[in-house]
Each structure stands twice: as structure tokens, then as C-alpha cells.
Design a protein around this motif. Sequence first.
Motif, PDB file in Angstrom:
ATOM      1  N   GLN A 134       0.806  -1.226   0.000  1.00  0.00           N
ATOM      2  CA  GLN A 134       0.000   0.000   0.000  1.00  0.00           C
ATOM      3  C   GLN A 134       0.839   1.277   0.000  1.00  0.00           C
ATOM      4  OE1 GLN A 134      -4.085  -0.976   1.968  1.00  0.00           O
ATOM      5  NE2 GLN A 134      -2.549  -1.289   3.553  1.00  0.00           N
ATOM      6  N   ASP A 135       2.161   1.132  -0.185  1.00  0.00           N
ATOM      7  CA  ASP A 135       3.033   2.306  -0.296  1.00  0.00           C
ATOM      8  C   ASP A 135       3.151   2.701  -1.776  1.00  0.00           C
ATOM      9  OD1 ASP A 135       3.613   2.389   2.427  1.00  0.00           O
ATOM     10  OD2 ASP A 135       5.451   1.204   2.223  1.00  0.00           O
ATOM     11  N   TYR A 136       3.173   4.005  -2.002  1.00  0.00           N
ATOM     12  CA  TYR A 136       3.381   4.572  -3.346  1.00  0.00           C
ATOM     13  C   TYR A 136       4.663   5.386  -3.295  1.00  0.00           C
ATOM     14  CZ  TYR A 136       2.865   8.033  -7.110  1.00  0.00           C
ATOM     15  OH  TYR A 136       3.087   8.851  -8.188  1.00  0.00           O
ATOM     16  N   LEU A 137       5.543   5.155  -4.263  1.00  0.00           N
ATOM     17  CA  LEU A 137       6.842   5.835  -4.301  1.00  0.00           C
ATOM     18  C   LEU A 137       7.038   6.443  -5.675  1.00  0.00           C
ATOM     19  CD1 LEU A 137       9.597   6.104  -2.640  1.00  0.00           C
ATOM     20  CD2 LEU A 137      10.363   4.116  -3.953  1.00  0.00           C
ATOM     21  N   HIS A 138       7.498   7.694  -5.696  1.00  0.00           N
ATOM     22  CA  HIS A 138       7.762   8.376  -6.973  1.00  0.00           C
ATOM     23  C   HIS A 138       9.173   8.953  -6.928  1.00  0.00           C
ATOM     24  CE1 HIS A 138       7.821  11.804  -9.772  1.00  0.00           C
ATOM     25  NE2 HIS A 138       6.966  11.106 -10.489  1.00  0.00           N
ATOM     26  N   ILE A 139      10.033   8.439  -7.821  1.00  0.00           N
ATOM     27  CA  ILE A 139      11.425   8.903  -7.900  1.00  0.00           C
ATOM     28  C   ILE A 139      11.562   9.721  -9.180  1.00  0.00           C
ATOM     29  CG2 ILE A 139      13.844   8.177  -7.996  1.00  0.00           C
ATOM     30  CD1 ILE A 139      12.884   5.399  -6.951  1.00  0.00           C
ATOM     31  N   PRO A 140      11.905  11.007  -9.081  1.00  0.00           N
ATOM     32  CA  PRO A 140      12.008  11.814 -10.306  1.00  0.00           C
ATOM     33  C   PRO A 140      13.145  11.346 -11.219  1.00  0.00           C
ATOM     34  CG  PRO A 140      12.076  13.210  -8.332  1.00  0.00           C
ATOM     35  CD  PRO A 140      12.227  11.793  -7.875  1.00  0.00           C
ATOM     36  N   ALA A 141      13.060  11.711 -12.475  1.00  0.00           N
ATOM     37  CA  ALA A 141      14.128  11.412 -13.437  1.00  0.00           C
ATOM     38  C   ALA A 141      15.447  11.955 -12.900  1.00  0.00           C
ATOM     39  CB  ALA A 141      13.804  12.071 -14.774  1.00  0.00           C
ATOM     40  N   GLY A 142      16.507  11.193 -13.096  1.00  0.00           N
ATOM     41  CA  GLY A 142      17.850  11.671 -12.744  1.00  0.00           C
ATOM     42  C   GLY A 142      18.244  11.440 -11.299  1.00  0.00           C
ATOM     43  N   VAL A 143      17.352  10.932 -10.465  1.00  0.00           N
ATOM     44  CA  VAL A 143      17.702  10.696  -9.055  1.00  0.00           C
ATOM     45  C   VAL A 143      18.298   9.289  -8.912  1.00  0.00           C
ATOM     46  CG1 VAL A 143      16.795  10.422  -6.707  1.00  0.00           C
ATOM     47  CG2 VAL A 143      16.006  12.303  -8.145  1.00  0.00           C
ATOM     48  N   GLU A 144      19.509   9.260  -8.356  1.00  0.00           N
ATOM     49  CA  GLU A 144      20.251   8.011  -8.224  1.00  0.00           C
ATOM     50  C   GLU A 144      19.568   7.065  -7.234  1.00  0.00           C
ATOM     51  OE1 GLU A 144      25.053   7.384  -7.985  1.00  0.00           O
ATOM     52  OE2 GLU A 144      24.175   9.074  -6.931  1.00  0.00           O
ATOM     53  N   HIS A 145      19.468   5.800  -7.599  1.00  0.00           N
ATOM     54  CA  HIS A 145      18.855   4.818  -6.695  1.00  0.00           C
ATOM     55  C   HIS A 145      19.260   3.410  -7.100  1.00  0.00           C
ATOM     56  CE1 HIS A 145      16.131   4.989 -10.161  1.00  0.00           C
ATOM     57  NE2 HIS A 145      15.846   3.718  -9.883  1.00  0.00           N
ATOM     58  N   TRP A 146      19.063   2.462  -6.201  1.00  0.00           N
ATOM     59  CA  TRP A 146      19.099   1.049  -6.564  1.00  0.00           C
ATOM     60  C   TRP A 146      17.843   0.419  -5.982  1.00  0.00           C
ATOM     61  CZ3 TRP A 146      18.915  -2.156  -2.359  1.00  0.00           C
ATOM     62  CH2 TRP A 146      19.500  -1.727  -1.160  1.00  0.00           C
ATOM     63  N   CYS A 147      17.548  -0.774  -6.436  1.00  0.00           N
ATOM     64  CA  CYS A 147      16.296  -1.418  -6.046  1.00  0.00           C
ATOM     65  C   CYS A 147      16.515  -2.923  -5.968  1.00  0.00           C
ATOM     66  CB  CYS A 147      15.275  -1.051  -7.117  1.00  0.00           C
ATOM     67  SG  CYS A 147      13.811  -2.040  -7.158  1.00  0.00           S
ATOM     68  N   SER A 148      15.890  -3.546  -4.976  1.00  0.00           N
ATOM     69  CA  SER A 148      16.035  -4.996  -4.827  1.00  0.00           C
ATOM     70  C   SER A 148      14.800  -5.581  -4.144  1.00  0.00           C
ATOM     71  CB  SER A 148      17.281  -5.281  -3.978  1.00  0.00           C
ATOM     72  OG  SER A 148      17.446  -6.658  -3.812  1.00  0.00           O
ATOM     73  N   PHE A 149      14.763  -6.906  -4.081  1.00  0.00           N
ATOM     74  CA  PHE A 149      13.715  -7.551  -3.296  1.00  0.00           C
ATOM     75  C   PHE A 149      14.261  -7.783  -1.887  1.00  0.00           C
ATOM     76  CE2 PHE A 149      16.296 -10.951  -4.765  1.00  0.00           C
ATOM     77  CZ  PHE A 149      16.301 -10.882  -6.155  1.00  0.00           C
ATOM     78  N   SER A 150      13.377  -8.027  -0.925  1.00  0.00           N
ATOM     79  CA  SER A 150      13.833  -8.324   0.432  1.00  0.00           C
ATOM     80  C   SER A 150      14.007  -9.839   0.550  1.00  0.00           C
ATOM     81  CB  SER A 150      12.824  -7.812   1.464  1.00  0.00           C
ATOM     82  OG  SER A 150      11.710  -8.656   1.492  1.00  0.00           O
ATOM     83  N   ALA A 151      14.341 -10.301   1.749  1.00  0.00           N
ATOM     84  CA  ALA A 151      14.625 -11.727   1.949  1.00  0.00           C
ATOM     85  C   ALA A 151      13.439 -12.624   1.597  1.00  0.00           C
ATOM     86  CB  ALA A 151      15.051 -11.961   3.390  1.00  0.00           C
ATOM     87  N   CYS A 152      12.223 -12.094   1.624  1.00  0.00           N
ATOM     88  CA  CYS A 152      11.059 -12.944   1.306  1.00  0.00           C
ATOM     89  C   CYS A 152      10.949 -13.205  -0.199  1.00  0.00           C
ATOM     90  CB  CYS A 152       9.761 -12.374   1.882  1.00  0.00           C
ATOM     91  SG  CYS A 152       9.099 -10.964   0.980  1.00  0.00           S
ATOM     92  N   LEU A 153      11.767 -12.523  -0.993  1.00  0.00           N
ATOM     93  CA  LEU A 153      11.813 -12.734  -2.456  1.00  0.00           C
ATOM     94  C   LEU A 153      10.433 -12.627  -3.090  1.00  0.00           C
ATOM     95  CD1 LEU A 153      14.190 -15.826  -2.983  1.00  0.00           C
ATOM     96  CD2 LEU A 153      14.742 -13.405  -3.147  1.00  0.00           C
ATOM     97  N   HIS A 154       9.672 -11.698  -2.602  1.00  0.00           N
ATOM     98  CA  HIS A 154       8.311 -11.614  -3.132  1.00  0.00           C
ATOM     99  C   HIS A 154       7.798 -10.190  -3.151  1.00  0.00           C
ATOM    100  CE1 HIS A 154       3.919 -11.580  -1.833  1.00  0.00           C
ATOM    101  NE2 HIS A 154       3.923 -11.732  -3.142  1.00  0.00           N
ATOM    102  N   PHE A 155       7.322  -9.757  -4.319  1.00  0.00           N
ATOM    103  CA  PHE A 155       6.520  -8.543  -4.368  1.00  0.00           C
ATOM    104  C   PHE A 155       5.650  -8.534  -5.612  1.00  0.00           C
ATOM    105  CE2 PHE A 155      10.661  -7.104  -6.153  1.00  0.00           C
ATOM    106  CZ  PHE A 155      10.269  -6.642  -7.393  1.00  0.00           C
ATOM    107  N   LYS A 156       4.534  -7.861  -5.467  1.00  0.00           N
ATOM    108  CA  LYS A 156       3.647  -7.575  -6.595  1.00  0.00           C
ATOM    109  C   LYS A 156       3.531  -6.066  -6.656  1.00  0.00           C
ATOM    110  CE  LYS A 156       0.802 -11.782  -6.702  1.00  0.00           C
ATOM    111  NZ  LYS A 156       1.565 -12.603  -5.742  1.00  0.00           N
ATOM    112  N   VAL A 157       3.964  -5.480  -7.771  1.00  0.00           N
ATOM    113  CA  VAL A 157       4.056  -4.028  -7.834  1.00  0.00           C
ATOM    114  C   VAL A 157       3.466  -3.481  -9.135  1.00  0.00           C
ATOM    115  CG1 VAL A 157       6.394  -3.962  -8.866  1.00  0.00           C
ATOM    116  CG2 VAL A 157       5.657  -2.103  -7.375  1.00  0.00           C
ATOM    117  N   ILE A 158       2.685  -2.407  -8.993  1.00  0.00           N
ATOM    118  CA  ILE A 158       2.205  -1.667 -10.167  1.00  0.00           C
ATOM    119  C   ILE A 158       3.287  -0.659 -10.518  1.00  0.00           C
ATOM    120  CG2 ILE A 158       0.434  -0.101 -11.090  1.00  0.00           C
ATOM    121  CD1 ILE A 158      -1.037  -2.530 -10.368  1.00  0.00           C
ATOM    122  N   ARG A 159       3.700  -0.644 -11.778  1.00  0.00           N
ATOM    123  CA  ARG A 159       4.723   0.318 -12.228  1.00  0.00           C
ATOM    124  C   ARG A 159       4.059   1.324 -13.167  1.00  0.00           C
ATOM    125  NH1 ARG A 159       9.392  -3.500 -14.612  1.00  0.00           N
ATOM    126  NH2 ARG A 159       7.686  -4.091 -16.007  1.00  0.00           N
TER     127      ARG A 159
END
Length: 180
Positions: A134-159
Motif C-alpha cells: 500500500q506504499d506509493y513511491l515516486h522517484i524523479p528522473a535523474g535521481v540516483e537509486h538502486w532497487c532490490s527484493f527483500s529476503a522474502c523474495l516476493h513482491f507484486k508491484v504496479i509500475r
Amino acid sequence: MAILLLDDGTTENDLSEIVRELEVLGIKLRHYDPGTSLLFPELIEQETITDSQKRHIVVVHNSVFEFLQQENGYLWSDLLNIHPGSPNLDTWMATYGRYHTHNASEAIYLLAGEMIYGFVKPDGSQIQLLVQSQDYLHIPAGVEHWCSFSACLHFKVIRYFTTVEGWMPNYTDTHQQFKI
Ligand SMILES: CSCCC(=O)/C(O)=C/O
Ligand SMILES: [Fe+2]
Ligand code: NI
């Protein structure tokens, strides 16, 4: 609800504090309760979902969260389902687990599971954000980031995408301070 891990090992659970920390980078975080997962509980429970089930979820979700699309000019959206049986998890991790930027904004709404994002603060310190259902995240263009899954190896995400080509990673030289 999201949790922020700071580089001194302390965690921040207060949403308004986390929002303040991220605002400095132009990143938006919001929590929507209730979210839309309740509208398709049996699909959310399934480890794998078909393409037509994904399309159904996206249509129903977007009918509730139409304002997000209008507010940000998202052109299209999809559903990504990562689970322990997903093929090429190591490739996925190698691709997005390195610091990168995009020419367009990266926006997500998490339906289930957990995701981890890393960011660099203006003072050079690194922070790690655990994004939850239920969290919504918005990262603007050009902002440095990395992304991964957590230990549960599970997510369903709307992009949410604002360009036809989606999110092409432009790798930066920043090294991750956290081990994932
Ligand atoms: C948010 S799921 C897809 C991963 C991705 O495309 C990306 O850019 C993560 O930062
Ligand atoms: Fe990205
Ligand atoms: Ni999980």
C-alpha cells in the motif's frame, strides 16, 4: 508501512519523518490505507498470476487510483510479480541492485510483499527504504537509486511509466554501502 534505514544503523518508522527525509531528494512517498489489494484477494495470494489476471488487477487498481495517473501524467502501467520461483532473479538483482538513474520518473505502488530501495543523500550518506504493501513511491528522473527484493523474495508491484521505453538504467559510479 515503509521503514527507513539510515547509514548509522538506526531505523525510522514514522511516515512523516521518512517523507521529510525523502523530500530533500525530490522523492515522494505516500501510504494509502485501504489499498486495492482487498479488491482481488485471491489473486494477491497466488504466487504466479497469468498475463490476463495481471491486466485485470491493473485495470481495477487504476480505476481506484486514477488520480495518480492524472496528477503525474503516467502514460501506461503494468504489474510485475516477483516470487521465489521467478526465473533469473540473480540477473534482476544485478541489473537493478546497482546505482542507476532513469531519463524518466520511476513510480510504483506496492500491492504485496516488500521491496528495498537505496538512495544517496546530499551529504553523501546512503539510506535504505523498505517499501511495503500500500506504499506509493515516486522517484524523479535523474535521481540516483538502486532497487532490490527483500529476503522474502516476493513482491507484486504496479509500475507507472511516462515514456514508451520504460525505465532504462543509466549506471552511475556510486557503490552501495549496504550489502543486499
Ligand atoms: C520497480 S520493479 C523494476 C525494477 C526497475 O525497473 C528499476 O528501475 C528499479 O529501480
Ligand atoms: Fe530504477
Ligand atoms: Ni512476502
